[in-house]
Design a protein around this motif. Sequence first.
Motif, PDB file in Angstrom:
ATOM      1  N   VAL A 163     -18.897  67.029  44.009  1.00  0.00           N
ATOM      2  CA  VAL A 163     -17.542  67.032  44.572  1.00  0.00           C
ATOM      3  C   VAL A 163     -16.756  65.920  43.903  1.00  0.00           C
ATOM      4  O   VAL A 163     -17.276  64.814  43.699  1.00  0.00           O
ATOM      5  CB  VAL A 163     -17.574  66.795  46.100  1.00  0.00           C
ATOM      6  N   LEU A 164     -15.526  66.226  43.567  1.00  0.00           N
ATOM      7  CA  LEU A 164     -14.688  65.234  42.904  1.00  0.00           C
ATOM      8  C   LEU A 164     -13.486  64.934  43.801  1.00  0.00           C
ATOM      9  O   LEU A 164     -12.883  65.845  44.365  1.00  0.00           O
ATOM     10  CB  LEU A 164     -14.217  65.808  41.562  1.00  0.00           C
ATOM     11  N   ILE A 165     -13.185  63.658  43.957  1.00  0.00           N
ATOM     12  CA  ILE A 165     -11.980  63.258  44.702  1.00  0.00           C
ATOM     13  C   ILE A 165     -11.033  62.557  43.740  1.00  0.00           C
ATOM     14  O   ILE A 165     -11.404  61.545  43.140  1.00  0.00           O
ATOM     15  CB  ILE A 165     -12.324  62.293  45.867  1.00  0.00           C
ATOM     16  N   LEU A 166      -9.838  63.104  43.614  1.00  0.00           N
ATOM     17  CA  LEU A 166      -8.841  62.459  42.759  1.00  0.00           C
ATOM     18  C   LEU A 166      -7.928  61.591  43.617  1.00  0.00           C
ATOM     19  O   LEU A 166      -7.298  62.079  44.553  1.00  0.00           O
ATOM     20  CB  LEU A 166      -8.001  63.516  42.035  1.00  0.00           C
ATOM     21  N   SER A 167      -7.899  60.312  43.292  1.00  0.00           N
ATOM     22  CA  SER A 167      -7.020  59.380  44.007  1.00  0.00           C
ATOM     23  C   SER A 167      -6.316  58.504  42.973  1.00  0.00           C
ATOM     24  O   SER A 167      -6.463  57.280  42.966  1.00  0.00           O
ATOM     25  CB  SER A 167      -7.859  58.542  44.979  1.00  0.00           C
ATOM     26  N   PRO A 168      -5.580  59.150  42.065  1.00  0.00           N
ATOM     27  CA  PRO A 168      -5.050  58.412  40.907  1.00  0.00           C
ATOM     28  C   PRO A 168      -3.774  57.633  41.178  1.00  0.00           C
ATOM     29  O   PRO A 168      -3.371  56.795  40.370  1.00  0.00           O
ATOM     30  CB  PRO A 168      -4.792  59.522  39.886  1.00  0.00           C
ATOM     31  N   GLY A 169      -3.112  57.924  42.314  1.00  0.00           N
ATOM     32  CA  GLY A 169      -1.906  57.158  42.633  1.00  0.00           C
ATOM     33  C   GLY A 169      -0.672  57.630  41.901  1.00  0.00           C
ATOM     34  O   GLY A 169      -0.622  58.743  41.363  1.00  0.00           O
ATOM     35  N   ALA A 170       0.322  56.779  41.905  1.00  0.00           N
ATOM     36  CA  ALA A 170       1.600  57.079  41.252  1.00  0.00           C
ATOM     37  C   ALA A 170       1.989  55.867  40.424  1.00  0.00           C
ATOM     38  O   ALA A 170       1.615  54.741  40.730  1.00  0.00           O
ATOM     39  CB  ALA A 170       2.669  57.390  42.290  1.00  0.00           C
ATOM     40  N   LYS A 171       2.750  56.128  39.371  1.00  0.00           N
ATOM     41  CA  LYS A 171       3.123  55.023  38.469  1.00  0.00           C
ATOM     42  C   LYS A 171       4.630  54.893  38.398  1.00  0.00           C
ATOM     43  O   LYS A 171       5.362  55.875  38.586  1.00  0.00           O
ATOM     44  CB  LYS A 171       2.540  55.255  37.086  1.00  0.00           C
ATOM     45  N   PRO A 172       5.101  53.699  38.123  1.00  0.00           N
ATOM     46  CA  PRO A 172       6.547  53.504  38.023  1.00  0.00           C
ATOM     47  C   PRO A 172       7.142  54.386  36.929  1.00  0.00           C
ATOM     48  O   PRO A 172       6.554  54.543  35.853  1.00  0.00           O
ATOM     49  CB  PRO A 172       6.673  52.016  37.648  1.00  0.00           C
ATOM     50  N   ILE A 173       8.283  54.962  37.241  1.00  0.00           N
ATOM     51  CA  ILE A 173       9.004  55.761  36.250  1.00  0.00           C
ATOM     52  C   ILE A 173       9.692  54.812  35.265  1.00  0.00           C
ATOM     53  O   ILE A 173      10.378  53.865  35.673  1.00  0.00           O
ATOM     54  CB  ILE A 173      10.066  56.650  36.935  1.00  0.00           C
ATOM     55  N   VAL A 174       9.465  55.057  33.992  1.00  0.00           N
ATOM     56  CA  VAL A 174      10.112  54.257  32.947  1.00  0.00           C
ATOM     57  C   VAL A 174      10.889  55.224  32.060  1.00  0.00           C
ATOM     58  O   VAL A 174      10.333  55.863  31.171  1.00  0.00           O
ATOM     59  CB  VAL A 174       9.074  53.472  32.118  1.00  0.00           C
ATOM     60  N   PRO A 175      12.194  55.360  32.306  1.00  0.00           N
ATOM     61  CA  PRO A 175      12.973  56.356  31.573  1.00  0.00           C
ATOM     62  C   PRO A 175      13.300  55.866  30.159  1.00  0.00           C
ATOM     63  O   PRO A 175      13.309  54.651  29.907  1.00  0.00           O
ATOM     64  CB  PRO A 175      14.237  56.490  32.421  1.00  0.00           C
ATOM     65  N   PRO A 176      13.575  56.801  29.269  1.00  0.00           N
ATOM     66  CA  PRO A 176      13.833  56.424  27.863  1.00  0.00           C
ATOM     67  C   PRO A 176      15.253  55.922  27.659  1.00  0.00           C
ATOM     68  O   PRO A 176      16.016  56.489  26.892  1.00  0.00           O
ATOM     69  CB  PRO A 176      13.595  57.745  27.123  1.00  0.00           C
ATOM     70  N   ILE A 177      15.576  54.848  28.356  1.00  0.00           N
ATOM     71  CA  ILE A 177      16.909  54.243  28.213  1.00  0.00           C
ATOM     72  C   ILE A 177      16.974  53.531  26.862  1.00  0.00           C
ATOM     73  O   ILE A 177      16.013  52.833  26.488  1.00  0.00           O
ATOM     74  CB  ILE A 177      17.142  53.224  29.357  1.00  0.00           C
ATOM     75  N   PRO A 178      18.058  53.697  26.115  1.00  0.00           N
ATOM     76  CA  PRO A 178      18.152  53.013  24.815  1.00  0.00           C
ATOM     77  C   PRO A 178      17.915  51.509  24.959  1.00  0.00           C
ATOM     78  O   PRO A 178      18.456  50.881  25.872  1.00  0.00           O
ATOM     79  CB  PRO A 178      19.595  53.302  24.374  1.00  0.00           C
ATOM     80  N   GLY A 179      17.082  50.989  24.112  1.00  0.00           N
ATOM     81  CA  GLY A 179      16.816  49.555  24.107  1.00  0.00           C
ATOM     82  C   GLY A 179      15.659  49.138  25.000  1.00  0.00           C
ATOM     83  O   GLY A 179      15.261  47.975  25.025  1.00  0.00           O
ATOM     84  N   ILE A 180      15.072  50.097  25.729  1.00  0.00           N
ATOM     85  CA  ILE A 180      14.028  49.712  26.688  1.00  0.00           C
ATOM     86  C   ILE A 180      12.769  49.235  25.979  1.00  0.00           C
ATOM     87  O   ILE A 180      12.055  48.366  26.472  1.00  0.00           O
ATOM     88  CB  ILE A 180      13.732  50.865  27.676  1.00  0.00           C
ATOM     89  N   GLU A 181      12.531  49.780  24.745  1.00  0.00           N
ATOM     90  CA  GLU A 181      11.293  49.409  24.034  1.00  0.00           C
ATOM     91  C   GLU A 181      11.324  47.955  23.601  1.00  0.00           C
ATOM     92  O   GLU A 181      10.295  47.313  23.491  1.00  0.00           O
ATOM     93  CB  GLU A 181      11.090  50.286  22.783  1.00  0.00           C
ATOM     94  N   THR A 182      12.510  47.453  23.346  1.00  0.00           N
ATOM     95  CA  THR A 182      12.585  46.080  22.839  1.00  0.00           C
ATOM     96  C   THR A 182      12.956  45.072  23.934  1.00  0.00           C
ATOM     97  O   THR A 182      13.102  43.881  23.659  1.00  0.00           O
ATOM     98  CB  THR A 182      13.638  45.989  21.710  1.00  0.00           C
ATOM     99  N   ALA A 183      13.103  45.581  25.169  1.00  0.00           N
ATOM    100  CA  ALA A 183      13.409  44.652  26.271  1.00  0.00           C
ATOM    101  C   ALA A 183      12.166  43.800  26.549  1.00  0.00           C
ATOM    102  O   ALA A 183      11.093  44.332  26.799  1.00  0.00           O
ATOM    103  CB  ALA A 183      13.833  45.414  27.512  1.00  0.00           C
ATOM    104  N   GLU A 184      12.338  42.497  26.480  1.00  0.00           N
ATOM    105  CA  GLU A 184      11.156  41.625  26.563  1.00  0.00           C
ATOM    106  C   GLU A 184      10.750  41.305  27.994  1.00  0.00           C
ATOM    107  O   GLU A 184       9.600  41.459  28.369  1.00  0.00           O
ATOM    108  CB  GLU A 184      11.439  40.324  25.801  1.00  0.00           C
ATOM    109  N   ALA A 185      11.699  40.839  28.766  1.00  0.00           N
ATOM    110  CA  ALA A 185      11.352  40.424  30.130  1.00  0.00           C
ATOM    111  C   ALA A 185      11.659  41.553  31.103  1.00  0.00           C
ATOM    112  O   ALA A 185      12.354  41.372  32.092  1.00  0.00           O
ATOM    113  CB  ALA A 185      12.102  39.152  30.499  1.00  0.00           C
ATOM    114  N   LEU A 186      11.136  42.730  30.796  1.00  0.00           N
ATOM    115  CA  LEU A 186      11.323  43.897  31.664  1.00  0.00           C
ATOM    116  C   LEU A 186       9.981  44.244  32.286  1.00  0.00           C
ATOM    117  O   LEU A 186       8.976  44.408  31.582  1.00  0.00           O
ATOM    118  CB  LEU A 186      11.881  45.068  30.867  1.00  0.00           C
ATOM    119  N   PHE A 187       9.952  44.319  33.605  1.00  0.00           N
ATOM    120  CA  PHE A 187       8.694  44.495  34.320  1.00  0.00           C
ATOM    121  C   PHE A 187       8.745  45.697  35.249  1.00  0.00           C
ATOM    122  O   PHE A 187       9.800  46.042  35.781  1.00  0.00           O
ATOM    123  CB  PHE A 187       8.385  43.258  35.176  1.00  0.00           C
TER     124      PHE A 187
END
Lengths: 548, 548
Positions: free
Chosen positions: A108-132
Amino acid sequence: MKKIVIVGGVAGGATAAARLRRLSEKYEIVMFERGEYISFANCGLPYYIGEVITDRKKLLVQTVEGMSKRFKLDIRNFSEVTAIHRDRKTVSVKRVLTGEEYEETYDVLILSPGAKPIVPPIPGIETAEALFTLRNVPDTDKIKAYVDEQQPKHAVVIGGGFIGVEMAENLAERGVNVTLIERANQVMPPIDYEMAAIVHTHMKEHGIQLMLEDGVESFENNGRRIVLTSGQVIDTDMIILAIGVQPESQLAKDAGLELGIRGTIKVNEHLQTSDPNIYAIGDAIEVKNYIHGFETFVPLAWPANRQGRLVADHIHGIDVKYNGTLGTAIAKVFDLTVAVTGNNEKTLKQLDVPYEVVHIHPMSHASYYPNAQQMTLKLIFDKQTGKIYGAQAVGKDGVDKRIDVIATAIKGGLTVRELPDLELAYAPPFSSAKDPVNMAGYVASNIMDGVETVQWHEIDDIVANGGFLVDVRTPLEVARGAIDGSVNIPLDELRERLHELPSDQPIYVTCQVGLRGYLATRILQENGFAAKNLDGGYKLYSLVFGAK
Amino acid sequence: MKKIVIVGGVAGGATAAARLRRLSEKYEIVMFERGEYISFANCGLPYYIGEVITDRKKLLVQTVEGMSKRFKLDIRNFSEVTAIHRDRKTVSVKRVLTGEEYEETYDVLILSPGAKPIVPPIPGIETAEALFTLRNVPDTDKIKAYVDEQQPKHAVVIGGGFIGVEMAENLAERGVNVTLIERANQVMPPIDYEMAAIVHTHMKEHGIQLMLEDGVESFENNGRRIVLTSGQVIDTDMIILAIGVQPESQLAKDAGLELGIRGTIKVNEHLQTSDPNIYAIGDAIEVKNYIHGFETFVPLAWPANRQGRLVADHIHGIDVKYNGTLGTAIAKVFDLTVAVTGNNEKTLKQLDVPYEVVHIHPMSHASYYPNAQQMTLKLIFDKQTGKIYGAQAVGKDGVDKRIDVIATAIKGGLTVRELPDLELAYAPPFSSAKDPVNMAGYVASNIMDGVETVQWHEIDDIVANGGFLVDVRTPLEVARGAIDGSVNIPLDELRERLHELPSDQPIYVTCQVGLRGYLATRILQENGFAAKNLDGGYKLYSLVFGAK
């Protein structure tokens, strides 16, 4: 004996493992956790950042070693389950630290993987340093270290949900100036606008800059500058991205399991996925709304824990089912408590379900006993049957109690007509002989009995279109603020001044909180007028629109 | 239109008058009150004496003038109704200040006379000078003036009911040394002995001298000396007599109305006396116990208010009934909250109703969040059906909420098996993902599923008669106190040390609060032992008996 494999060692997963062991010493139980920590205090994380919780060890509710020993579990942290092979009933597991992969069998398998914060592809998000984003202990450590070491002067919280609001508060408690950006016209989506308005005022009083109905267009300057949809530009030292979470359902999807709304894992009432040997629980699953039965996604701790228990029981052969989620939720917002249960007006409108609403402003306990605090309590119900659809409350004391009582009443199938019959504990330090919940029941019963009300958002239009509005407060109260266009006739003079009222149109009545208005409405009705009371009175009106 | 006469203008009477007026402008409503004040804050009186409430005006919830005007009532204070003439439907009224008498007609009569302190004919009571009872504002003024002016060093409170305990606390808050004398072996009769034991300890810690299982034999020296049944003699500066109240039913009795138990006025479910034109409400009436249906006498504010509303509705032709009294009650005792709903063990024993009991010691909110307080929560239920019979709780925070939730669950007809399904509001400052009520439901459900427990009052006898008691706490915990005769095997070593246990007799298990004991019990049962857990653990045991 069955071999049970659990994917995810936090909340629901850990609960299921412990319950399975209590049910039988014979199960082989393997629990995989991708991260280092199992069973940590998710809901406490913002408060550790805010240094309300000062001891980091307290976040770690159970350790791998402690829980393995106590419950005879095979717990493997740093172990990511990457695939489910339903044909041969195995999962592929990757040791995160080494990259090594292997397969593990399950019955028997139980999946309890949870949910993760949504991180949308906003321009500049990849280079934002102090973004948490904030989901787990390492995220928490990163944010806290940044605040401790960089001592940011300013932070932007993107998203006004419960986590966003809690983070705004905790950063403010650390001395950071916080701007909160929310695309909707209110924070805390589970409550309705007028209730959120009270929260908005309180947050502003505590120095939070609220930017509602605005969103992030782009990040510039490595995330030091945020350009908003409105064109406004904010310079900041750090960003918390808290626009919402999405279910971690990729593993289930890849295995061909049926998905539900918003990418959730679909389960039946026994929490089984479309493969009966695979269960799923917690933040990743689709649940039924307890009251109206629609499919929904409610990533909260209570359902996860309850589901963890039930999944273990069902695997053990006990005939249990999960009855759906009411969505009871609560948050501290500085000195306020904000709590909700059941469905709000926004949801009922979407469902096209007719409903009635009452707002009252009772004191948390007897007003003559020190430190009584006024709260705003909203009850939503069906006028025909009295069925309770939901309740919301905002105040400084006693809010959690009243919402819990109403949540219990809903589960007990009580109607608004039965709320006055709730025999709640009364002594002056704790309540009134008529508890706020009793009062809400009385006011709602009055509506069922034909008392007519108008709402805070309707009265301005009514007056603008020639409606006659009587304010039955005292002149002293009226002098401190009143609705434009209202005529003041104090309640205690009303019977003698009925001739001042037009007899050819309905009379709208307001007072401070709605109680005197109700009395006035009854006097008017008994004297042949068509009268309607402003629900929640000037108090609610001014909480939303500000004092006039 | 009907003329309604109300005897008694406090609590129920005032509520009935106001509701009648809201129902119709046409009723003629006359309300007689023997004293000066109507609708005063009964439950606040001790706190005014204790100077917790400092403004005397706050005790006067409604004035004769204000209420007369607002509700168009004919309120006559200082007016004692001395007789009911059912044949001609009148009452005799004596103006207290002048002695003048007259008759007043009625169509419907509502009796709301209340209950008065019992003053037994103890030798010397007539000459006791500083002996007080507490029922109304003049009583309060007398006591407060005495404390203010005479500055007594010592007071004796006779009677450990709610009022006695509240008076003891409030006198202590004024710097008075207080001795409380109670004939029973515990204070606060609605809770059971082991719960009261927690209160006893707390009261002693706050300087109250408790003399249980003792009574007053006589007063000497104008009440400056009290001789007890035990032979002990107490010198004191003042005496509060609070041994209980009795219904004010003489008027009803003289009118030939049927009486109930303990001198109460008998009423039907519509609150009508044996004369259908005469209703009775409040502290003077007999009510049905909500859970088991027996006749009882519950002089509390909530029922009085509820009955006041219902009597008005019924007179107005609405088909309502009073469903009985659950007996939900609460008191602050220094830093503790003591609350109860439903029936206690003492009552169930008298009724010869079989029941099960669980005690848990949950935290008021998430233990990792500051200021979480441990409470003791007791749930009493039927093992076969899961029906909830009652609950009691003692603690420093969150006690009122849990008792209110359980009172609501009882009214909703929920069983202990449904308590885990209550979706209560969780965030770390307010609760835990498994709320104390959820936990109590789980523990009670375990009992229904066959987990066996023993109680705090049974374990010493069991050990004395050769029972084998395993304490599964850590050696460090055991070193701080343990039950005599227990053998320490820490839970996490139990699986490896099963061979140390006798296999030919049941194994009794204890831990700190009962949780690890339950886990141990399950491990033992799964390994073929007959195991029983000490309900409430060493914590409850030591709360009752003191640390060993």
